[in-house]
Design an enzyme around this catalytic site. Sequence first.
Site: not given
Length: 468
Positions: A15, A129, A131, A190, A446
């Site tokens: 922030g 994104s 960091g 990532e 199946r």
Amino acid sequence: MKSYDFGIVGLGVMGRNLLLNMADNNFAVAGLDLDAAKAESLEKEAAEGQDVKATTQAQEFVSLIRKPRAIMLLVPAGKPVDSAIGSLLPFLEEGDIVIDGGNSYFPDTDRRVAELAEKNIHFFGMGISGGEKGARFGPSMMPGGDQNAYERLRPIFEAIAAKVNGEPCVTYLGSGSAGNYVKMVHNGIEYGIMQLISEVYDLMKRGYGISDEKIQQTFADWNQTELQSFLIEITGIVLNKFDEETGERLVNKISDWAKAKGTGKWTSQNAMDLQAPIPVIDAAVTMRDMSKYKPERIEAAKELTWTATGGEISEEQLIEELRQAFYFAMITIYAQGLAQLTIASKTYNYGLNLEQVAKIWRGGCIIRAVVLEDFRQAYVRNPELPNILLDNEIGGKLVSKQTNIRTVIKLAVDKGIPVAAFMNSLAYFDAYRSERLATNLIQAQRDYFGAHTYERTDREGTFHTHWD
Ligand code: 6PG
């Protein structure tokens, strides 16, 4: 009273760094945090002449922002987002915009969009994104919400975003939870690339006994090639860090239990719901989970033994095989994530433009890499491309490098080194290029045990057989 261009709730690392980034770009910004110390220190941190104001009072905070208000929440995902919205709501007015800048689970965003729409307040989910550093000096941002309301945010976001060739790494992505969804898949990719890098490291170190110094140098060198990317770059840096206490490389002192906050898992879970195959990302999530079972692995290491074989390859040759194989596998990880986005966009009506997604991932974010520009161009050539492997240029490169990944997997198998990401990458490629898979046999089974019926290759219709 002075009015501020933008407000942020939650003055933690992300922030405050975003606010300071905005202030650097000459926007007047206000912050809200219940912790008075955080509010005070933000004002001190701001440079002289910058318009930065911080408070602990929600009402005062809201009154500071110019209308329609633009307020971003940077609080932990989950309940804190709902409480932050709740604390602002009594003071917000119609047309105001609330942006959640955290890694929220996308269905939560859809719920919040609907709840706030009843009050004519716009809610945006925006993946951010890059960091700490990214937030301060240029992140990649993935906003989703109301397209008209985005115009209020656009000048600020474009100013603070990372730039590639002068173009900002932010764009309006789509409606509802599109932004959070794209960020979730970003994180899945990532996970996949990080897993792949760890497999290269493991095969070199444990498989071939290559020195730490050489391994470090390899990643540093790779960053000067077509593999150039943030994750390869930081691997070279991380491997070169020495522990102050022991003098050893720090990475050798770090526990192998890898943690996760959940975004990779959500990517895999949702991919299963959408039937979007992303096996390398799934493997990456699984390998982090495997890492947790340390006591069992210690036990198994004693009993479940394998004597390594092979090894008739020079160090230099191995590194070259790995480099080419890495490129191959890395492309398949992006291919899987981007294909998932294509499918999700149709399912959830996001209206995603994949060229734009590739474009804003070229800089600022954790998965930034030079190859993103190749993907962007592939979508320019064909905006409807269902999978980048079908682009002639990208597909052609993979075809030419498949010998390398097949070699790397064989070497790893001989050494007993787990290379789940490499293996799943190749299996995905081999399955994708199989005109006919062996799933006809599954259909027959199946039908045998459950009368689930099957379709035929030579006739229209649905069939059931009495097999015995
Ligand atoms: C980013 C990162 C960021 C965070 C990851 C970590 O894009 O800046 O992805 O969002 O570091 O969510 O995720 P894990 O804790 O799950 O590894």
